[in-house]
Design an enzyme around this catalytic site. Sequence first.
Site, PDB file in Angstrom:
ATOM      1  N   PRO A 117      -3.867  -0.215  -9.008  1.00  0.00           N
ATOM      2  CA  PRO A 117      -3.049   0.987  -9.164  1.00  0.00           C
ATOM      3  C   PRO A 117      -1.646   0.874  -8.594  1.00  0.00           C
ATOM      4  CG  PRO A 117      -4.737   1.309  -7.482  1.00  0.00           C
ATOM      5  CD  PRO A 117      -5.059   0.018  -8.178  1.00  0.00           C
ATOM      6  N   ASN A 118      -0.743   1.508  -9.316  1.00  0.00           N
ATOM      7  CA  ASN A 118       0.679   1.655  -8.956  1.00  0.00           C
ATOM      8  C   ASN A 118       1.501   0.383  -9.160  1.00  0.00           C
ATOM      9  OD1 ASN A 118       0.469   4.436  -8.096  1.00  0.00           O
ATOM     10  ND2 ASN A 118      -0.702   3.655  -6.365  1.00  0.00           N
TER      11      ASN A 118
ATOM     12  N   ARG B 227       8.974   0.781  -7.406  1.00  0.00           N
ATOM     13  CA  ARG B 227       8.107   1.267  -6.337  1.00  0.00           C
ATOM     14  C   ARG B 227       8.455   0.567  -5.016  1.00  0.00           C
ATOM     15  NH1 ARG B 227       1.935  -0.694  -5.292  1.00  0.00           N
ATOM     16  NH2 ARG B 227       1.544   0.733  -3.590  1.00  0.00           N
TER      17      ARG B 227
ATOM     18  N   TYR C 286       7.965  -4.270  -2.001  1.00  0.00           N
ATOM     19  CA  TYR C 286       7.330  -5.002  -3.105  1.00  0.00           C
ATOM     20  C   TYR C 286       8.316  -5.791  -3.978  1.00  0.00           C
ATOM     21  CZ  TYR C 286       3.368  -2.121  -1.728  1.00  0.00           C
ATOM     22  OH  TYR C 286       2.370  -1.532  -1.001  1.00  0.00           O
TER      23      TYR C 286
ATOM     24  N   ASN D 138      -5.050  -8.659  -7.660  1.00  0.00           N
ATOM     25  CA  ASN D 138      -4.350  -7.812  -6.693  1.00  0.00           C
ATOM     26  C   ASN D 138      -4.970  -6.422  -6.827  1.00  0.00           C
ATOM     27  OD1 ASN D 138      -2.779  -6.253  -5.082  1.00  0.00           O
ATOM     28  ND2 ASN D 138      -0.816  -6.982  -5.865  1.00  0.00           N
TER      29      ASN D 138
ATOM     30  N   ALA E 182      -4.354  -0.664  -3.650  1.00  0.00           N
ATOM     31  CA  ALA E 182      -5.022   0.183  -2.647  1.00  0.00           C
ATOM     32  C   ALA E 182      -6.547   0.156  -2.777  1.00  0.00           C
ATOM     33  CB  ALA E 182      -4.508   1.612  -2.753  1.00  0.00           C
TER      34      ALA E 182
ATOM     35  N   GLU F  24      -7.701 -13.526  -4.145  1.00  0.00           N
ATOM     36  CA  GLU F  24      -7.109 -12.214  -3.849  1.00  0.00           C
ATOM     37  C   GLU F  24      -5.617 -12.412  -3.610  1.00  0.00           C
ATOM     38  OE1 GLU F  24      -8.943 -10.295  -0.513  1.00  0.00           O
ATOM     39  OE2 GLU F  24      -7.503  -8.637  -0.505  1.00  0.00           O
TER      40      GLU F  24
ATOM     41  N   HIS G 125      -1.723 -10.443  -2.822  1.00  0.00           N
ATOM     42  CA  HIS G 125      -0.907  -9.271  -2.463  1.00  0.00           C
ATOM     43  C   HIS G 125       0.552  -9.681  -2.403  1.00  0.00           C
ATOM     44  CE1 HIS G 125      -4.449  -6.875  -1.337  1.00  0.00           C
ATOM     45  NE2 HIS G 125      -4.916  -8.001  -0.830  1.00  0.00           N
TER      46      HIS G 125
ATOM     47  N   ARG H   2       1.064  -4.644   8.234  1.00  0.00           N
ATOM     48  CA  ARG H   2       1.477  -3.266   7.929  1.00  0.00           C
ATOM     49  C   ARG H   2       0.564  -2.265   8.648  1.00  0.00           C
ATOM     50  NH1 ARG H   2       2.116  -2.883   1.639  1.00  0.00           N
ATOM     51  NH2 ARG H   2       2.992  -0.868   2.251  1.00  0.00           N
TER      52      ARG H   2
HETATM   53  C1  DQA Z   1      -0.631  -4.459  -2.221  1.00  0.00           C
HETATM   54  C2  DQA Z   1      -0.880  -4.031  -0.771  1.00  0.00           C
HETATM   55  C3  DQA Z   1      -1.756  -2.804  -0.717  1.00  0.00           C
HETATM   56  O1  DQA Z   1      -1.971  -2.412   0.633  1.00  0.00           O
HETATM   57  C4  DQA Z   1      -1.097  -1.655  -1.449  1.00  0.00           C
HETATM   58  O2  DQA Z   1      -1.948  -0.532  -1.481  1.00  0.00           O
HETATM   59  C5  DQA Z   1      -0.646  -2.013  -2.816  1.00  0.00           C
HETATM   60  C6  DQA Z   1      -0.060  -3.325  -3.051  1.00  0.00           C
HETATM   61  C7  DQA Z   1       0.367  -5.634  -2.313  1.00  0.00           C
HETATM   62  O3  DQA Z   1       0.437  -6.244  -3.364  1.00  0.00           O
HETATM   63  O4  DQA Z   1       1.074  -5.920  -1.343  1.00  0.00           O
HETATM   64  O5  DQA Z   1      -0.677  -1.195  -3.723  1.00  0.00           O
HETATM   65  O6  DQA Z   1      -1.859  -4.899  -2.791  1.00  0.00           O
END
Ligand code: DQA
Length: 145
Positions: free
Chosen positions: A11-12, A19, A24, A75, A78, A99, A101, A108
């Site tokens: 998501p997002n 964003r 990011y 990825n 959240a 995984e 990110h 963080r």
């Molecule tokens: C994320 C890190 C997560 O904590 C966050 O909720 C994201 C992006 C990253 O790519 O750094 O949406 O996965």
Amino acid sequence: MPKPIYVLSGPNLNLLGTREPEIYGHQTLDDVRGLCEARAQSLGFEVVFRQSNHEGDLVDWIQEAREAACAVVLNPAAYGHTSIALLDALKMLSIPIVECHLSNPAAREAFRRKTYVSLAATGVVSGFGAASYELAVEAAAGLAR
Ligand code: DQA
């Protein structure tokens, strides 16, 4: 040609580029797709690149990957911090799971320090911005060989 590497984003991440760019980065998800495709191609692989804001879509795609993929880069965004459903789906895979990110969640807020996905992941790449995806694809290709 081997089976593709599934590169899945949660998501997002569709709003990447606009964003919180200070966290990011300025590259869009389409830019990231291009980087993943190029890196995979240089290693003799293809990617299936998908993003969803919906947990169930990610579960469906992970299940699909059991037969259709040679490795998964995920990825979870959240959902990594909350989703036992994603963890359970990943546990059914017998292929490598990387995984990924963009940021370094360990540096963080406290609630980002744990991801359920890590319990099933072969390894984790985080903190390198869009390059995290490229590195994750490279790791996945190496593991899938
Ligand atoms: C994320 C890190 C997560 O904590 C966050 O909720 C994201 C992006 C990253 O790519 O750094 O949406 O996965």
